[in-house]
Design an enzyme around this catalytic site. Structure first.
Site, PDB file in Angstrom:
ATOM      1  N   ASP A 280       0.814  -1.212   0.000  1.00  0.00           N
ATOM      2  CA  ASP A 280       0.000   0.000   0.000  1.00  0.00           C
ATOM      3  C   ASP A 280       0.850   1.265   0.000  1.00  0.00           C
ATOM      4  O   ASP A 280       1.858   1.357   0.711  1.00  0.00           O
ATOM      5  CB  ASP A 280      -0.874  -0.033   1.276  1.00  0.00           C
ATOM      6  CG  ASP A 280      -1.808   1.149   1.365  1.00  0.00           C
ATOM      7  OD1 ASP A 280      -2.653   1.292   0.474  1.00  0.00           O
ATOM      8  OD2 ASP A 280      -1.681   1.942   2.321  1.00  0.00           O
ATOM      9  N   GLU A 322       0.903  -0.541  -5.175  1.00  0.00           N
ATOM     10  CA  GLU A 322      -0.199   0.409  -5.249  1.00  0.00           C
ATOM     11  C   GLU A 322       0.428   1.798  -5.265  1.00  0.00           C
ATOM     12  O   GLU A 322       0.795   2.350  -4.232  1.00  0.00           O
ATOM     13  CB  GLU A 322      -1.143   0.269  -4.049  1.00  0.00           C
ATOM     14  CG  GLU A 322      -2.434   1.057  -4.222  1.00  0.00           C
ATOM     15  CD  GLU A 322      -2.527   2.325  -3.376  1.00  0.00           C
ATOM     16  OE1 GLU A 322      -3.405   3.155  -3.653  1.00  0.00           O
ATOM     17  OE2 GLU A 322      -1.730   2.505  -2.436  1.00  0.00           O
TER      18      GLU A 322
HETATM   19  C1  GLC Z   1      -4.055   3.536  -0.292  1.00  0.00           C
HETATM   20  C2  GLC Z   1      -5.430   2.944  -0.087  1.00  0.00           C
HETATM   21  C3  GLC Z   1      -6.347   3.995   0.466  1.00  0.00           C
HETATM   22  C4  GLC Z   1      -5.789   4.482   1.775  1.00  0.00           C
HETATM   23  C5  GLC Z   1      -4.331   4.931   1.632  1.00  0.00           C
HETATM   24  C6  GLC Z   1      -3.676   5.068   2.968  1.00  0.00           C
HETATM   25  O1  GLC Z   1      -4.064   4.544  -1.221  1.00  0.00           O
HETATM   26  O2  GLC Z   1      -5.900   2.426  -1.289  1.00  0.00           O
HETATM   27  O3  GLC Z   1      -7.648   3.509   0.641  1.00  0.00           O
HETATM   28  O4  GLC Z   1      -6.565   5.555   2.235  1.00  0.00           O
HETATM   29  O5  GLC Z   1      -3.557   3.987   0.930  1.00  0.00           O
HETATM   30  O6  GLC Z   1      -3.410   3.809   3.531  1.00  0.00           O
END
Ligand code: GLC
Length: 649
Positions: A280, A322
């Site tokens: 993430d 991500e």
């Molecule tokens: C990523 C997740 C999102 C979250 C962020 C902080 O972007 O997809 O939902 O708010 O990380 O963890």
């Protein structure tokens, strides 16, 4: 060095293993050695204790290797025997929240039949580790990486569901929130209690001097409900780096101990049977004064080191990045230069997602064609994760350059898209909402479910009988069109829970105090199993959508030519409403076309011939032959997957 290390490991964590198992470890270590050293040296090479940290990391890897259960060792063997398993066109993903899908992890195990009916091979269960109580950003504020959220089940349940899924050909995907922890995590609590060792796990400042400097160049992620990127804690009189919410503390990867902790966590999850780790917010993992503190070379080095080390203990496991960033910054997460094929195996293609929505709003594919043409090919052993919706908002990743190249103004186009999808633009079919208006930049992101953004909600509400039928039909066609594009593009297409049934925006979050401030919950509805029960007839809107999605998935699985290794070349069709994509490899050649307007469109035979698709064609999606015509006609929002007919096939 390797000899010395092995000697220590063989009397240490590897000691209980058979000689063959020890040798397998040695082979993997030797093969990956350069890839382990290169990024770690970049990160920590100038520290006097570098060697001892290197030993520490390998110790963690060896311990995880030694503990890896038998069935997962077998999985590693299977994965290395079929190294392109995640690139094949049979891959199909599904994303859901455990509680919103079917209450608990055990509940998920009860719904494997449903997933199989859709043809799912990859299941991303949204954050399920123990979060802080109270608001927790949908689970992205983890208080304990070794425990499952008790509301969803236990670590035993996680292992069981992972095994049950694997036995039915589905890989479990779980989030590893590696950029930050909840402030309730033990490390943060000890930091708050004044322990220096743990204060060094985070980024803390005694006054506003540096935070002010950093804030000059970094972007605000949640300007609305969590403005600023630093939070003051009087208890320790420190400003803590909090990119997201106040309760999410950014980790300090300049401290190698943090890297070690996360490596250990990662391998722990891998050993529970998680096959793909969604890493993430990776863009934010390294900070550098004077920059936007995103996508720094060290952030890439961290991922490369994670990858090289995890490969030794658990080569079957994939890493997914991500990083929702602009195209030039996105591709490096799949590895470039020496790191090609050596960073994350898969990454979200947010640009494709944005372009699909942009094209639907404009009814034109010029920007999409140009923007996607600018993106270089990705390394041969990597794949995109393609999607139309996810749990997050849509941020309009349209660069100034791409917009200008096709005669648009980037700022105004993004403003148009925000207007269109928040329903403000006259005549818009969409029903969504603004997420995180930033008064400084005027940036407005968008929340809303796929069906609502694609027009289903407005269509169902509009009163007039005949018009309703037509508008609903259009919305269904739009949903299927964009899904047909993510299925054809190459990589792993994701279906976001409920989109297969056209679930609409759900405003009930407004009545839950912990969720009310965050309108992303509008597109995180609960699964409607009653609606799902009617999916079989293919009649009502939900059934039509479900059957349509199943048909797409089924057709894709038959298309060897959609393997992720095939090149993807967006082409000009000479019709601004029709997107064209050529997929080409020794496995075959396919021309994908998609009509993004509500009028029928034509492509001339001459243009098709110029694109290499003269003569008789077979549309593999709709199972139709085209022969002896002057132009190819596409119905409103229709997609076709065309192959040349060779001989008398
Ligand atoms: C990523 C997740 C999102 C979250 C962020 C902080 O972007 O997809 O939902 O708010 O990380 O963890």
């Amino acid at each position: 060095m390797i000899e010395m290390l092995m000697e220590q490991l063989v009397v240490g964590p590897l000691r209980g293993l058979e000689p063959l198992e020890q040798e397998i470890f040695r082979v993997r270590l030797e093969a990956g050695w350069e890839d382990v050293k290169r990024p770690l040296f970049l990160l920590y090479g100038d520290r006097p204790d570098f060697d001892s940290y290197l030993r520490h990391f390998l110790h963690i890897v060896a311990a995880a290797y030694a503990e890896r259960p038998f069935d997962l060792r077998l999985l590693d063997v299977r994965r290395t025997a079929v190294p392109d398993w995640y690139q094949q066109s049979s891959m199909m993903g599904y994303v859901c929240y455990v509680d919103r899908f079917n209450e608990t992890l055990r509940g998920v195990a009860d719904k494997i039949d449903y997933l199989q009916e859709l043809g799912i091979t990859y299941l991303h269960l949204m954050p399920l580790l123990k979060p802080r109580s109270g608001p927790n950003d949908g689970g992205y504020a983890v208080a304990d990486y070794r425990e499952v959220n008790p509301k969803l089940g236990s670590m035993d349940d996680l292992r069981e569901v992972a095994t049950a899924l694997r036995q039915r050909g589905i890989s479990l995907v779980v989030d590893l929130v590696c950029n930050h922890t909840a402030k309730e995590h033990e490390w943060a609590q000890r930091a708050l209690a004044g322990e220096e060792r743990y204060q060094d796990y985070y980024l803390m400042f005694p006054d506003r001097t540096l935070p002010d400097e950093y804030e000059k160049t970094i972007r605000e992620i949640f300007p609305d409900f969590a403005p600023g990127s630093f939070t003051h804690y009087p208890q320790i009189d420190r400003w803590v780096w909090t990119t997201f919410n106040e309760y999410q503390w950014d980790l300090n990867y300049a401290n190698p101990a943090v890297f070690g902790e996360m490596l250990d966590t990662m391998l722990f999850l891998a050993n529970q049977g998680v096959e793909i780790l969604r890493l993430d917010a990776v863009a934010f993992m390294w900070k550098r004064l004077g920059t936007d503190c995103e996508n720094q070379p060290e952030a890439h080095a961290i991922l490369q080191a994670f990858r090289a080390l995890s490969r030794i203990a658990a080569p079957g496991v994939l890493l997914k990045a991500e990083a929702i960033v602009a195209p030039p910054q996105l591709i490096p997460y799949l590895g470039v230069g020496k790191a090609a094929n050596k960073e994350c195996e898969i990454a979200y293609h947010n640009v494709l997602m944005v372009m699909l929505w942009s094209s639907l709003a404009e009814r034109k594919v010029v920007l999409m064609t140009h923007a996607l043409q600018q993106m270089p090919e990705i390394p041969s052993q990597t794949a995109w994760v393609t999607y139309v919706r996810c749990h997050d908002d849509i941020g309009w990743a349209v660069t100034e350059e791409d917009a200008a190249a096709v005669g648009l103004n980037g700022f105004w186009h993004r403003a148009f898209l925000s207007d269109f999808y928040s329903g403000r633009f006259p005549g818009s079919f969409a029903r969504g909402d603004t997420f995180q208006f930033n008064p400084k930049t005027q940036d407005r992101r968008i929340s809303g479910s796929c069906a609502s953004l694609a027009g289903l909600e407005v269509a169902l509400e509009s009163g007039e009988e005949t018009a309703v039928g037509q508008a609903v039909g259009r919305a269904v066609d739009r949903i299927l069109l964009i899904h047909s594009m993510i299925m054809a593009f190459g990589g792993i297409p994701l279906l976001y829970m409920g989109d297969e049934l056209g679930l609409l925006n759900d405003h009930s979050y407004q009545f839950e105090p912990d969720l009310a401030a965050d309108n992303r919950w509008m597109h995180r509805p609960k699964m409607d199993w009653e609606v799902a029960a009617g999916r079989g007839d293919g009649k009502g809107v939900n059934g039509r959508l479900f059957q349509g999605i199943c048909r797409l998935i089924e057709a894709r699985k038959q298309m060897d030519a959609f393997h992720a290794q095939a090149s993807k070349r967006p082409v000009w069709t000479h019709n601004d409403h029709v997107f064209g994509l050529v997929r080409q490899s020794p496995r075959g050649q396919v021309l994908v076309l998609g009509n993004f307007s509500e009028q029928s469109q034509t492509i001339t035979r001459q243009r098709l011939a110029e694109l290499g698709f003269g003569g008789a064609l077979l549309d593999r999606l709709n199972k139709r032959y085209f022969d002896g015509w002057f132009e190819l006609r596409l119905e409103p929002y229709q997609a076709v997957w065309l192959e040349k007919v060779i001989g008398n096939q």
